[in-house]
Motif scaffolding. Structure first.
Motif, PDB file in Angstrom:
ATOM      1  N   ILE A   1       1.025  -1.135   0.007  1.00  0.00           N
ATOM      2  CA  ILE A   1      -0.136   0.100   0.074  1.00  0.00           C
ATOM      3  C   ILE A   1       1.092   1.125   0.064  1.00  0.00           C
ATOM      4  O   ILE A   1       1.565   1.330   0.908  1.00  0.00           O
ATOM      5  CB  ILE A   1      -0.910   0.070   1.130  1.00  0.00           C
ATOM      6  N   ASN A   2       0.935   1.915  -0.874  1.00  0.00           N
ATOM      7  CA  ASN A   2       1.825   3.043  -1.206  1.00  0.00           C
ATOM      8  C   ASN A   2       0.900   4.205  -1.392  1.00  0.00           C
ATOM      9  O   ASN A   2       0.163   4.695  -2.350  1.00  0.00           O
ATOM     10  CB  ASN A   2       2.543   2.852  -2.610  1.00  0.00           C
ATOM     11  N   ASN A   3       0.775   5.038  -0.361  1.00  0.00           N
ATOM     12  CA  ASN A   3       0.109   6.549  -0.195  1.00  0.00           C
ATOM     13  C   ASN A   3       1.015   7.540  -0.354  1.00  0.00           C
ATOM     14  O   ASN A   3       1.370   8.368   0.336  1.00  0.00           O
ATOM     15  CB  ASN A   3      -0.671   6.429   1.226  1.00  0.00           C
ATOM     16  N   TYR A   4       1.538   7.610  -1.604  1.00  0.00           N
ATOM     17  CA  TYR A   4       2.383   8.510  -2.284  1.00  0.00           C
ATOM     18  C   TYR A   4       1.867  10.023  -1.838  1.00  0.00           C
ATOM     19  O   TYR A   4       0.859  10.281  -2.157  1.00  0.00           O
ATOM     20  CB  TYR A   4       2.753   8.468  -3.675  1.00  0.00           C
ATOM     21  N   PRO A   5       2.532  10.884  -1.281  1.00  0.00           N
ATOM     22  CA  PRO A   5       4.055  10.823  -0.908  1.00  0.00           C
ATOM     23  C   PRO A   5       4.099  10.621   0.576  1.00  0.00           C
ATOM     24  O   PRO A   5       5.281  11.176   1.189  1.00  0.00           O
ATOM     25  CB  PRO A   5       4.434  12.360  -1.189  1.00  0.00           C
ATOM     26  N   PHE A   6       3.017  10.145   1.436  1.00  0.00           N
ATOM     27  CA  PHE A   6       3.102  10.002   2.920  1.00  0.00           C
ATOM     28  C   PHE A   6       3.713   8.950   3.518  1.00  0.00           C
ATOM     29  O   PHE A   6       4.467   9.037   4.491  1.00  0.00           O
ATOM     30  CB  PHE A   6       1.738  10.556   3.660  1.00  0.00           C
ATOM     31  N   SER A   7       3.120   7.800   2.985  1.00  0.00           N
ATOM     32  CA  SER A   7       3.598   6.380   3.491  1.00  0.00           C
ATOM     33  C   SER A   7       3.675   5.241   2.634  1.00  0.00           C
ATOM     34  O   SER A   7       2.634   5.328   1.625  1.00  0.00           O
ATOM     35  CB  SER A   7       2.489   6.098   4.756  1.00  0.00           C
ATOM     36  N   VAL A   8       4.206   4.191   3.108  1.00  0.00           N
ATOM     37  CA  VAL A   8       4.315   2.999   2.497  1.00  0.00           C
ATOM     38  C   VAL A   8       4.180   1.842   3.308  1.00  0.00           C
ATOM     39  O   VAL A   8       5.055   1.781   4.541  1.00  0.00           O
ATOM     40  CB  VAL A   8       5.744   3.004   1.635  1.00  0.00           C
ATOM     41  N   TYR A   9       3.197   0.714   3.104  1.00  0.00           N
ATOM     42  CA  TYR A   9       3.072  -0.411   3.984  1.00  0.00           C
ATOM     43  C   TYR A   9       3.612  -1.594   3.258  1.00  0.00           C
ATOM     44  O   TYR A   9       2.803  -1.685   2.038  1.00  0.00           O
ATOM     45  CB  TYR A   9       1.705  -0.379   4.389  1.00  0.00           C
TER      46      TYR A   9
END
Length: 190
Positions: free
Chosen positions: A127-135
């Motif tokens: 799960i890549n919530n660009y530009p804030f977080s990556v799981y």
């Protein structure tokens, strides 16, 4: 008696398909790096937060109603601040070379544009919530998974000091419902 039996069976005919399950993860390491007054500082966590060895949870809820109604997958974790929802997979599916690999993409417009890409397979969740977080979850043995989470916090320094949070965790005993869910999503996309 016949009216009573008919009443019992009607809800079964119109009930939706739903899978709900929880993955338990043990925090292995947490590193927080921030910049304060031109100096880099490193911490092992926030005050009154989880510490190494603590357990946190990731919840999965998959719903499908019928072939014409949107399917929905929600992945949440309070501690990880994870709240990902995937709807209408038939409209957003983008398959790669491997037919069992599923990609979903969303774009959010706001003060800062955010893009979300979710990749699911039997052995990986990204799960890549660009530009804030990556799981990033990877299966490493049978139903045991590992997690690495990367987060940029404080809106790039717009509010308070900016920093990065990196978390690693061992997530044991993924329920068999996860594989069943992947099979259902693939089947519904065909």
């Amino acid at each position: 008696m016949q009216k009573w039996l008919l009443f019992i069976f009607i809800p079964l005919v119109f009930s939706d398909e739903r899978l709900e399950f929880r993955l338990s993860c043990e925090l292995l390491q947490q590193t927080i790096i921030s910049l304060e007054n031109g100096k880099s500082k490193k911490y092992s966590g926030f005050k009154d937060d989880l510490v190494t060895g603590d357990i946190f949870y990731i919840d999965f809820v998959y719903s499908e109603f019928d072939k014409n109604y949107p399917h929905k997958l929600k992945i949440t974790s309070n501690w990880l601040e994870l709240d990902e929802e995937i709807v209408h997979p038939k409209e957003r599916e983008m398959r790669g070379a491997n037919k069992d690999q599923l990609y979903f993409k969303d774009i959010y417009k706001g003060q800062i544009d955010k893009q979300s890409t979710t990749q699911l397979s039997n052995d990986k969740i990204l799960i890549n919530n660009y530009p804030f977080s990556v799981y990033r979850f990877n299966r490493y043995y049978l139903n045991d998974w590992e997690l690495i989470y990367f987060d940029i916090f404080d809106g790039f320094g717009l509010i308070g000091s900016s920093g990065y949070k990196i978390v690693t965790a061992n997530c044991m005993r993924m329920p068999d419902d996860y594989s069943a869910m992947i099979e259902k999503i693939i089947k519904n996309l065909e």
